[in-house]
Write an enzyme that holds these catalytic residues in place. Sequence first.
Site, PDB file in Angstrom:
ATOM      1  N   GLU A 127      -6.125  -3.190   0.712  1.00 41.89           N
ATOM      2  CA  GLU A 127      -6.404  -4.238   1.702  1.00 41.89           C
ATOM      3  C   GLU A 127      -7.737  -4.943   1.455  1.00 41.89           C
ATOM      4  O   GLU A 127      -8.016  -5.980   2.056  1.00 41.89           O
ATOM      5  CB  GLU A 127      -6.447  -3.635   3.125  1.00 41.89           C
ATOM      6  CG  GLU A 127      -5.133  -3.164   3.677  1.00 41.89           C
ATOM      7  CD  GLU A 127      -4.811  -1.714   3.317  1.00 41.89           C
ATOM      8  OE1 GLU A 127      -5.283  -1.231   2.266  1.00 41.89           O
ATOM      9  OE2 GLU A 127      -4.083  -1.075   4.088  1.00 41.89           O
ATOM     10  N   THR A 157       0.842  -1.195   0.000  1.00 44.94           N
ATOM     11  CA  THR A 157       0.000   0.000   0.000  1.00 44.94           C
ATOM     12  C   THR A 157       0.872   1.238   0.000  1.00 44.94           C
ATOM     13  O   THR A 157       1.971   1.249   0.533  1.00 44.94           O
ATOM     14  CB  THR A 157      -0.905   0.091   1.237  1.00 44.94           C
ATOM     15  OG1 THR A 157      -0.080   0.130   2.382  1.00 44.94           O
ATOM     16  CG2 THR A 157      -1.857  -1.052   1.314  1.00 44.94           C
TER      17      THR A 157
HETATM   18  P1  AMP Z   1      -5.495   2.639  -1.634  1.00 50.86           P
HETATM   19  O1  AMP Z   1      -5.301   1.414  -0.859  1.00 50.86           O
HETATM   20  O2  AMP Z   1      -4.217   3.340  -1.972  1.00 50.86           O
HETATM   21  O3  AMP Z   1      -6.329   2.448  -2.853  1.00 50.86           O
HETATM   22  O4  AMP Z   1      -6.285   3.695  -0.724  1.00 50.86           O
HETATM   23  C1  AMP Z   1      -7.507   3.374  -0.119  1.00 50.86           C
HETATM   24  C2  AMP Z   1      -8.159   4.627   0.400  1.00 50.86           C
HETATM   25  O5  AMP Z   1      -8.595   5.452  -0.688  1.00 50.86           O
HETATM   26  C3  AMP Z   1      -9.411   4.389   1.192  1.00 50.86           C
HETATM   27  O6  AMP Z   1      -9.134   4.005   2.525  1.00 50.86           O
HETATM   28  C4  AMP Z   1     -10.096   5.749   1.113  1.00 50.86           C
HETATM   29  O7  AMP Z   1      -9.552   6.679   2.028  1.00 50.86           O
HETATM   30  C5  AMP Z   1      -9.739   6.215  -0.275  1.00 50.86           C
HETATM   31  N1  AMP Z   1     -10.865   5.943  -1.178  1.00 50.86           N
HETATM   32  C6  AMP Z   1     -11.031   4.917  -2.018  1.00 50.86           C
HETATM   33  N2  AMP Z   1     -12.179   5.035  -2.710  1.00 50.86           N
HETATM   34  C7  AMP Z   1     -12.784   6.164  -2.288  1.00 50.86           C
HETATM   35  C8  AMP Z   1     -14.014   6.853  -2.597  1.00 50.86           C
HETATM   36  N3  AMP Z   1     -14.853   6.405  -3.529  1.00 50.86           N
HETATM   37  N4  AMP Z   1     -14.275   7.984  -1.917  1.00 50.86           N
HETATM   38  C9  AMP Z   1     -13.439   8.474  -0.976  1.00 50.86           C
HETATM   39  N5  AMP Z   1     -12.277   7.882  -0.654  1.00 50.86           N
HETATM   40  C10 AMP Z   1     -11.946   6.748  -1.288  1.00 50.86           C
END
Ligand code: AMP
Length: 546
Positions: A330, A184
């Site tokens: 995750e 991540t």
């Molecule tokens: P990653 O693992 O890098 O894809 O990051 C995941 C994080 O992206 C999540 O915990 C959220 O904080 C943010 N995220 C993903 N999808 C959304 C969405 N549709 N709206 C707001 N935040 C999102």
Amino acid sequence: MLRGLMQDDYPLTLGHVLGRMRTLNAGAEIVTLREADGARTRASFGEVVGRIDRLAAGLAAHGIGEGDRVGTFAWNSQEHVELYMAIPCLGAVLHTLNIRLFPEQLAYVINHAQDRIVFVDDSLVPLLDRVSDQLTTVELFVIIGDGPAGNLHPTVRYEEFLAAEPIDAYPAVEERSAAALCYTSGTTGNPKGVMYSHRSTVLHAFSTGLAEALGVTSADRVLPIVPQFHANAWGLVHGSCLIGASLVMPGRFLQAAPLAELITSERVTLSGAVPTIWMDLLRHLDAHPETDTSSLTKVVCGGAAVPRALMEPLEQRHGITLVQAWGMTETSPLGSVAHPPAGSTGEERWSYRLSQGKIAPLVEARIVADDGTPLPWDGASAGELQVRGPWIAAGYYEDPQGSVEKFADGWLRTGDVATIDSRGYIRITDRTKDIIKSGGEWISSVELENELMAHPAVREAAVIAMPDERYTERPLGCVVAEGDLSVEDLRAHLSDRVAKWWIPDAFAFIDEVPKTSVGKFDKKVLRARLTDGELEVQTATEAARG
Ligand code: AMP
């Protein structure tokens, strides 16, 4: 217990997916854009499987087998799909490396995962070269394409690495064994490895076929713009291989013009990307309204909140309907998808479409107060979102400390603050670390950003907390303006959109919102700039504040 009489031991492995590509889905194709002039290659799944079998034989000849980690440093392409299948079907682990990691993080993840081979696109060799002398476990770099190998050593070309003869037989693989590894990004400290199993990958791929989720069918032509190193391209690759949809791969051409051209010429029906990509496409389509995107009927957007200021014009002016989804590395990543409930219309329908979506089948969610108490699903109580289910991680790879912090009592602590309504729709108000607490009350930076971006002269907006003597924290709007904009204009714009006390007193006009390695707003960088005094903060006059 009276046992069911079913084949419950049937293994859910990627071998099954490969089998379908070989037979039932052999006629689907993978198109890869290769050159800026539009040159592309095409291969049927049947042909691709022939190459996967030779790739697997090449890997086996190099001694790659059960549990070995093999890295990929590559754009979305046919070869990357071949690697997606050959490595796990041998019992080894596909480690997709994020090409946008800082050099020290890149070296860290390759060494931490102990990758034995790294497959690298020739166009990306210079990026990998920067860390090649720090890599302690890599025995071989396999270069995809004919470009220079830089200082990488030893190297072999991908086409030579494919063995002359296909592998005789794949080993039997246990469904719980590791299939893929993805670290991540964007968190504090070292990146954390999420280790997907065959079972979780197959179940997640299966779910992409649900109309309630992404709705992949064998009639689709799928354009994964989201990179294969970002949470497995959100399941679009595995889902297409299992279901038999054709894949259209953009390679390194992620700019709006070539993407729009691909959508038109390949009659793409389904695509997925983060909001920044669709923002660029919106601007491109506005400038080239004659572009035919009519084939594109299913478009998923997520990874960050999707502003209405993006969804509405894309739909009204270009007929492209974005469906918002929420997920994390995750969570494989599909956690929720925002298809509005039947019968909802007008503003109510918008409120569902702008939510992070309804909790996906087989995923469970709850929201929890600071003291750990579960909160009601009333659409108002906000707490940390926690999830569990068969494609949710149970810990981080070789990271006991990180695992303890994020995986309490069988639930993943997402770090997102959210409400859930009585129908199971999630609305994220913030990341726990982005929350602005002003005078003891929370201000949603996400909502403020969305409202600011609804201003026609605001290209991008990110809101961070600014220390304040009286209120502890106040919001600071960091705005990328197109044309003339003043603090007063922005405050007037917000005045009938959010509560008065939410309206930032201070703004900083910046050239660009910094982005993370997967294209999301990087508020860490903005916070650091604020602390270092690098942001030029403009404050509303006392009189204007009222
Ligand atoms: P990653 O693992 O890098 O894809 O990051 C995941 C994080 O992206 C999540 O915990 C959220 O904080 C943010 N995220 C993903 N999808 C959304 C969405 N549709 N709206 C707001 N935040 C999102």
